[in-house]
Design a protein around this motif. Structure first.
Motif, mmCIF file in Angstrom:
data_model
loop_
_atom_site.group_PDB
_atom_site.id
_atom_site.type_symbol
_atom_site.label_atom_id
_atom_site.label_comp_id
_atom_site.label_asym_id
_atom_site.label_seq_id
_atom_site.Cartn_x
_atom_site.Cartn_y
_atom_site.Cartn_z
ATOM 1 N N ILE A 1 37.461 39.871 51.842
ATOM 2 C CA ILE A 1 38.889 40.555 51.492
ATOM 3 C C ILE A 1 38.671 41.324 50.070
ATOM 4 N N ASP A 2 38.274 40.431 48.905
ATOM 5 C CA ASP A 2 37.906 41.128 47.488
ATOM 6 C C ASP A 2 37.101 42.024 47.577
ATOM 7 N N PHE A 3 35.913 42.008 48.437
ATOM 8 C CA PHE A 3 35.021 43.247 48.383
ATOM 9 C C PHE A 3 35.549 44.392 49.240
ATOM 10 N N MET A 4 36.137 44.156 50.349
ATOM 11 C CA MET A 4 36.665 45.310 51.118
ATOM 12 C C MET A 4 38.001 46.095 50.360
ATOM 13 N N THR A 5 38.639 45.385 49.384
ATOM 14 C CA THR A 5 39.791 45.789 48.958
ATOM 15 C C THR A 5 39.446 46.363 47.564
ATOM 16 N N ALA A 6 38.420 46.191 46.826
ATOM 17 C CA ALA A 6 37.956 46.345 45.594
ATOM 18 C C ALA A 6 37.999 48.183 45.343
ATOM 19 N N ILE A 7 38.291 48.356 44.256
ATOM 20 C CA ILE A 7 38.419 49.874 44.075
ATOM 21 C C ILE A 7 37.046 50.280 43.233
ATOM 22 N N GLU A 8 36.442 51.134 43.928
ATOM 23 C CA GLU A 8 34.764 51.642 43.412
ATOM 24 C C GLU A 8 35.232 52.549 42.489
ATOM 25 N N LYS A 9 34.783 52.432 41.258
ATOM 26 C CA LYS A 9 35.045 53.297 39.924
ATOM 27 C C LYS A 9 33.783 53.616 39.431
ATOM 28 N N THR A 10 33.801 55.017 38.941
ATOM 29 C CA THR A 10 32.624 55.502 38.269
ATOM 30 C C THR A 10 32.925 55.052 36.920
ATOM 31 N N PRO A 11 31.777 54.657 36.144
ATOM 32 C CA PRO A 11 32.092 54.316 34.804
ATOM 33 C C PRO A 11 32.488 55.300 33.894
ATOM 34 N N ALA A 12 33.426 54.984 33.189
ATOM 35 C CA ALA A 12 34.023 55.949 31.905
ATOM 36 C C ALA A 12 32.796 56.197 30.904
ATOM 37 N N ASN A 13 31.886 57.093 31.049
ATOM 38 C CA ASN A 13 30.931 57.385 30.241
ATOM 39 C C ASN A 13 30.654 58.896 30.264
ATOM 40 N N PRO A 14 30.229 59.363 28.909
ATOM 41 C CA PRO A 14 30.168 60.890 28.610
ATOM 42 C C PRO A 14 28.943 61.494 29.674
ATOM 43 N N LEU A 15 28.130 60.823 29.748
ATOM 44 C CA LEU A 15 26.822 61.079 30.572
ATOM 45 C C LEU A 15 27.305 61.226 31.983
ATOM 46 N N ALA A 16 28.198 60.277 32.550
ATOM 47 C CA ALA A 16 28.561 60.123 33.889
ATOM 48 C C ALA A 16 29.522 61.399 34.188
ATOM 49 N N ASP A 17 30.169 61.756 33.318
ATOM 50 C CA ASP A 17 31.098 62.948 33.413
ATOM 51 C C ASP A 17 30.326 64.439 33.776
ATOM 52 N N LYS A 18 29.103 64.107 33.325
ATOM 53 C CA LYS A 18 28.186 65.471 33.697
ATOM 54 C C LYS A 18 27.643 65.495 34.942
ATOM 55 N N LEU A 19 27.679 64.352 35.950
ATOM 56 C CA LEU A 19 27.109 64.315 37.001
ATOM 57 C C LEU A 19 28.087 64.122 38.212
ATOM 58 N N GLU B 1 28.919 62.310 42.025
ATOM 59 C CA GLU B 1 28.872 61.201 42.328
ATOM 60 C C GLU B 1 27.477 60.760 42.871
ATOM 61 N N ARG B 2 26.903 61.490 43.620
ATOM 62 C CA ARG B 2 25.635 61.650 44.470
ATOM 63 C C ARG B 2 24.520 61.760 43.515
ATOM 64 N N GLU B 3 24.711 62.506 42.420
ATOM 65 C CA GLU B 3 23.576 62.544 41.292
ATOM 66 C C GLU B 3 23.759 61.312 40.631
ATOM 67 N N LEU B 4 24.848 60.481 40.521
ATOM 68 C CA LEU B 4 24.752 59.312 39.842
ATOM 69 C C LEU B 4 24.280 58.282 40.485
ATOM 70 N N GLN B 5 24.215 58.502 41.983
ATOM 71 C CA GLN B 5 23.808 57.572 42.966
ATOM 72 C C GLN B 5 22.128 57.609 42.965
ATOM 73 N N VAL B 6 21.850 58.681 42.545
ATOM 74 C CA VAL B 6 20.450 59.060 42.425
ATOM 75 C C VAL B 6 19.770 58.663 41.412
ATOM 76 N N LEU B 7 20.461 58.889 40.181
ATOM 77 C CA LEU B 7 20.184 58.381 38.809
ATOM 78 C C LEU B 7 19.892 56.892 38.858
ATOM 79 N N LYS B 8 20.757 56.180 39.515
ATOM 80 C CA LYS B 8 21.018 54.667 39.652
ATOM 81 C C LYS B 8 19.643 54.326 40.115
ATOM 82 N N GLY B 9 19.209 54.842 41.267
ATOM 83 C CA GLY B 9 18.021 54.483 42.117
ATOM 84 C C GLY B 9 16.669 54.752 41.283
#
Length: 204
Positions: A126-144, A146-154
């Motif tokens: 339940i805790d995994f399925m109800t968790a809110i997925e958030k993009t980190p509050a980060n100046p660099l993240a704001d430029k990208l 969601e998909r670009e962030l996922q690629v960058l994480k990889g």
């Protein structure tokens, strides 16, 4: 209960086998690729539960799950992953999976989840399925995006374009396009530099 474990991480696979067999009520078979799992499913008597790693060789994400379910013969198939998103977990359950297990589960909870699924129930924490997925509050993240962030994480995890494409269920040329765009946005000349910039910014 007879359980087939398919995971390409030797240490995790061996730990799962040990945990289950220490319980005394489990008979386990362990393999490292989807092709090996498919061969065992075809050759062996029905398993009470089949655990498939989302990212192992040959799996192709949810395609592997659906193929294993389609083998039939009373097999119940569950997905486990250390990286899959809540959306992937939801899609797996909709596709008929016996459940979804995050690899972060404590050993006792993992054993209980496997027992639960092997007895015919569907499981997802339940805790995994109800968790809110958030993009980190980060100046660099704001430029990208969601998909670009996922690629960058990889990239920061040292993954190849092919691995990133498999993880995100997109085509390899699409990964290259996202990389080209994110390089420009973060001011990087190549994948190594992009990964370093992300690390220095505390993005991952």
């Amino acid at each position: 209960m007879k359980v087939l474990i398919a995971d390409d991480h030797d240490l995790l696979r061996d730990m799962l086998v040990q945990f289950l067999e220490n319980e005394g009520s489990f008979q386990t078979v362990a393999v490292g690729t989807f092709d090996e799992a498919a061969a065992r499913i075809e050759a062996d008597a029905p398993y009470d539960l089949i655990l498939l790693d989302y990212n192992m060789p040959g799996m192709n994400g949810l395609d592997g799950l659906k193929a294993a379910i389609a083998f039939g013969d009373g097999h119940r198939v569950a997905l486990m992953s250390g990286e899959a998103s809540k959306k992937i977990a939801e899609d797996a359950l909709k596709a008929g999976a016996a459940g979804f297990i995050p690899k972060s589960l404590p050993a006792k909870s993992l054993i209980n989840a496997i027992k639960f699924m092997a007895m015919g129930e569907q499981y997802a924490p339940i805790d995994f399925m109800t968790a809110i997925e958030k993009t980190p509050a980060n100046p660099l993240a704001d430029k990208l995006t969601e998909r670009e962030l996922q690629v960058l994480k990889g990239l920061t995890e040292g993954k190849s374009n092919k691995q990133i494409a498999r993880d995100l269920e997109i085509q390899e040329p699409t990964v290259k396009l996202h990389m080209k765009t994110l390089y420009r946005k973060v001011g990087a000349a190549n994948r190594t530099q992009a990964a370093m910039i992300a690390r220095e910014a505390g993005l991952f």
